[in-house]
Scaffold this motif. Structure first.
Motif, PDB file in Angstrom:
ATOM      1  N   PHE A 110     -15.149  64.576 -45.007  1.00  0.00           N
ATOM      2  CA  PHE A 110     -15.852  63.072 -44.699  1.00  0.00           C
ATOM      3  C   PHE A 110     -16.563  62.592 -46.053  1.00  0.00           C
ATOM      4  O   PHE A 110     -16.222  61.503 -46.324  1.00  0.00           O
ATOM      5  N   CYS A 114     -14.843  59.305 -48.533  1.00  0.00           N
ATOM      6  CA  CYS A 114     -15.892  58.418 -48.321  1.00  0.00           C
ATOM      7  C   CYS A 114     -15.575  57.356 -49.442  1.00  0.00           C
ATOM      8  O   CYS A 114     -15.158  57.561 -50.503  1.00  0.00           O
ATOM      9  N   TYR A 115     -15.329  56.123 -48.861  1.00  0.00           N
ATOM     10  CA  TYR A 115     -15.353  54.872 -49.868  1.00  0.00           C
ATOM     11  C   TYR A 115     -15.857  54.918 -51.043  1.00  0.00           C
ATOM     12  O   TYR A 115     -15.444  54.823 -52.172  1.00  0.00           O
ATOM     13  N   TYR A 116     -17.296  55.194 -50.745  1.00  0.00           N
ATOM     14  CA  TYR A 116     -17.947  55.193 -51.993  1.00  0.00           C
ATOM     15  C   TYR A 116     -17.912  56.337 -53.072  1.00  0.00           C
ATOM     16  O   TYR A 116     -17.700  56.157 -54.200  1.00  0.00           O
ATOM     17  N   HIS A 155      -9.837  59.108 -43.450  1.00  0.00           N
ATOM     18  CA  HIS A 155     -11.339  59.086 -43.460  1.00  0.00           C
ATOM     19  C   HIS A 155     -11.570  58.569 -42.076  1.00  0.00           C
ATOM     20  O   HIS A 155     -12.686  59.256 -41.867  1.00  0.00           O
ATOM     21  N   TYR A 202     -26.307  57.079 -42.771  1.00  0.00           N
ATOM     22  CA  TYR A 202     -25.094  57.112 -43.607  1.00  0.00           C
ATOM     23  C   TYR A 202     -23.892  57.194 -43.013  1.00  0.00           C
ATOM     24  O   TYR A 202     -22.805  56.390 -43.257  1.00  0.00           O
ATOM     25  N   CYS A 206     -20.819  53.759 -42.547  1.00  0.00           N
ATOM     26  CA  CYS A 206     -19.508  53.954 -43.081  1.00  0.00           C
ATOM     27  C   CYS A 206     -18.747  52.858 -42.629  1.00  0.00           C
ATOM     28  O   CYS A 206     -18.578  52.157 -41.717  1.00  0.00           O
ATOM     29  N   HIS A 207     -17.727  52.522 -43.807  1.00  0.00           N
ATOM     30  CA  HIS A 207     -16.990  51.483 -43.733  1.00  0.00           C
ATOM     31  C   HIS A 207     -16.051  51.613 -42.414  1.00  0.00           C
ATOM     32  O   HIS A 207     -15.719  50.475 -41.941  1.00  0.00           O
ATOM     33  N   HIS A 240     -24.765  51.454 -48.361  1.00  0.00           N
ATOM     34  CA  HIS A 240     -23.970  52.900 -48.202  1.00  0.00           C
ATOM     35  C   HIS A 240     -23.991  53.581 -49.438  1.00  0.00           C
ATOM     36  O   HIS A 240     -24.446  55.114 -49.307  1.00  0.00           O
TER      37      HIS A 240
HETATM   38  S1  FES Z   1     -18.783  57.696 -45.376  1.00  0.00           S
HETATM   39 FE1  FES Z   1     -18.474  56.264 -46.782  1.00  0.00          FE
HETATM   40  S2  FES Z   1     -17.070  55.073 -46.308  1.00  0.00           S
HETATM   41 FE2  FES Z   1     -17.194  56.054 -44.606  1.00  0.00          FE
END
Ligand code: FES
Length: 273
Positions: A110, A114-116, A155, A202, A206-207, A240
């Motif tokens: 996860f 994650c995007y970040y 994701h 968090y 999430c995106h 985020h």
């Molecule tokens: S947890 Fe960071 S974009 Fe989904």
């Protein structure tokens, strides 16, 4: 780090337009290297700490107050100490198997997808690129179109797993309101609760969650509840990155506090019982 060292201009990869004929590596004169550097230091320190703790196989459970560190939740190997297993013990207790082997792989995936974090480790570890207006550290660039980076698209599914794991962590925090006399409340409860709240913040920010809540709609006006939820998630979503770092901190702090109490280094500060 120099920002003006001369070098031979090179063509852009994959048939892109050639880079402008500027001899300097970058024209940026600010400390563009600081963010990638601090990211490498921060993420490396956290991964080393978490790895050591996960394979330590001790000091994860405070029997007296039912504190369980999130690094061992749920504890599912037959090595888990009595009382710490809320979901059974169905895995062998080999040292190479984490006691929370059911959840840790999904949490790792996860965060990795994650995007970040993708942005963070692409820039800092892979220098791809390390900062805006600074050349890529690689000769070629294929984006996320090939294995293994193609897997980053999973994701959205890891989000569901993370939401379930946050529920488990919430259950752990509730069970921790325990004392030998019945109900109890101490500093450990505050730390566990703060950690759970931050983990939810968090996870919800999430995106993928934002898309699940507000995506695939043509008219928000016909879905006022989803619009309201999407607005809340969007408020968290712009934070985020901060939440990604805060939760690394709360996870490590929670684990360290439980370890310190379990090992007998400190006593839990009790407010009630
Ligand atoms: S947890 Fe960071 S974009 Fe989904």
């Amino acid at each position: 780090m120099t920002t003006t060292s001369a070098r031979t201009p090179r063509p852009q990869p994959r048939g892109g337009r050639a880079r402008a004929a500027i001899a300097a590596k970058t024209l940026r004169t600010d400390r563009w290297w600081f963010a990638p550097l601090i990211t490498v230091v921060g993420l490396s320190a956290w991964v080393i700490y978490a790895t050591v703790r996960v394979f330590m196989h001790k000091w994860y459970w405070v029997e007296q107050y039912h504190y369980l560190t999130p690094f061992y939740s749920p504890c599912v190997t037959d090595r888990c100490v009595e009382g710490s297993s809320h979901f059974g013990q169905f895995l062998p207790g080999w040292w190479i198997i984490p006691d929370a082997a059911l959840t840790l792989p999904f949490l790792l995936l996860f965060r990795l997808t994650c995007y970040y974090y993708r942005k963070a480790y692409y820039r800092s570890f892979w220098l791809s690129p390390p900062a805006c207006a600074v050349p890529d550290g690689h000769q070629s660039y294929s984006g996320e179109t090939r294995f293994p980076l193609l897997g980053q698209n999973l994701h959205r599914y890891f989000f569901y797993a993370a939401a379930i794991i946050s529920l488990i962590n919430t259950w752990d925090a509730i069970l921790a309101f325990h004392s030998p006399e019945g109900f109890g409340f101490g500093l450990g409860n505050i730390i566990l609760l703060v950690n759970v709240v931050m983990l939810w913040a968090y996870t919800i920010s999430c995106h993928s969650c934002r898309h699940i809540i507000g995506g695939r709609l043509k008219h928000f006006s016909k879905h006022p509840m989803r619009y309201r939820a999407w607005t809340g998630v969007s408020w968290l979503n712009v934070r985020h990155m901060q939440l990604a770092w805060i939760t690394l901190g709360t996870l490590a702090l929670t684990d360290f506090y439980v370890m310190a109490v379990a090992a007998g280094w400190i006593n839990d500060l009790r407010f009630i019982n």
